[in-house]
Design a protein around this motif. Structure first.
Motif, PDB file in Angstrom:
ATOM      1  N   ARG A   1      63.504  25.078 -84.123  1.00 47.80           N
ATOM      2  CA  ARG A   1      64.994  24.599 -84.551  1.00 47.80           C
ATOM      3  C   ARG A   1      64.496  23.671 -86.086  1.00 47.80           C
ATOM      4  O   ARG A   1      63.951  23.035 -85.827  1.00 47.80           O
ATOM      5  N   LEU A   2      65.457  24.172 -87.043  1.00 52.64           N
ATOM      6  CA  LEU A   2      65.156  23.525 -88.112  1.00 52.64           C
ATOM      7  C   LEU A   2      66.596  22.620 -88.334  1.00 52.64           C
ATOM      8  O   LEU A   2      67.669  22.827 -88.473  1.00 52.64           O
ATOM      9  N   ASP A   3      66.323  21.273 -88.656  1.00 53.64           N
ATOM     10  CA  ASP A   3      67.253  20.242 -88.921  1.00 53.64           C
ATOM     11  C   ASP A   3      67.198  19.969 -90.485  1.00 53.64           C
ATOM     12  O   ASP A   3      66.433  19.401 -90.931  1.00 53.64           O
ATOM     13  N   ALA A   4      68.379  20.423 -91.184  1.00 57.43           N
ATOM     14  CA  ALA A   4      68.554  19.913 -92.119  1.00 57.43           C
ATOM     15  C   ALA A   4      68.599  18.533 -92.694  1.00 57.43           C
ATOM     16  O   ALA A   4      69.604  17.868 -92.266  1.00 57.43           O
ATOM     17  N   LEU A   5      67.703  18.256 -93.498  1.00 59.86           N
ATOM     18  CA  LEU A   5      67.610  16.564 -94.015  1.00 59.86           C
ATOM     19  C   LEU A   5      68.419  16.497 -95.230  1.00 59.86           C
ATOM     20  O   LEU A   5      68.820  15.332 -95.324  1.00 59.86           O
ATOM     21  N   SER A   6      68.114  17.265 -96.234  1.00 63.52           N
ATOM     22  CA  SER A   6      68.796  17.551 -97.295  1.00 63.52           C
ATOM     23  C   SER A   6      68.819  18.990 -97.843  1.00 63.52           C
ATOM     24  O   SER A   6      68.251  19.755 -97.191  1.00 63.52           O
TER      25      SER A   6
END
Length: 89
Positions: free
Chosen positions: A15-20
């Motif tokens: 899973r990729l969690d967008a931080l910016s």
């Protein structure tokens, strides 16, 4: 059934969690979000290339030419690397 977290995840487990707009935290979906072991590393877009830093090797950055290839660095079959650099901290 007991989950073994030391086994590398499959592509569907990532899973990729967008931080910016240019940074992502890479997590293992098999591990609860509240568990720090769910964090596999980070991807950062810099100068048109994707830098991967894994929790296994925090002082090393591996560079890929696409987000998909960078994401693939966290599964057993990886994409060709553009460049590898060791950082002195």
């Amino acid at each position: 059934m007991t989950m073994q977290y030391d086994q590398r995840p499959l592509s569907i487990d990532i899973r990729l969690d967008a931080l910016s707009p240019t940074e992502w935290r890479v997590c293992d979906k098999r591990v609860p979000e509240s568990d720090h072991l769910s964090i596999l590393g980070f991807i950062e877009l810099r100068h048109g290339l994707y830098e991967v830093t894994t929790m296994d090797h925090p002082g090393e950055r591996v560079i890929f030419d696409s987000l998909a290839a960078a994401r693939g660095a966290f599964v057993p079959i990886t994409r060709p690397r553009v460049h590898t650099a060791k950082l002195v901290v």
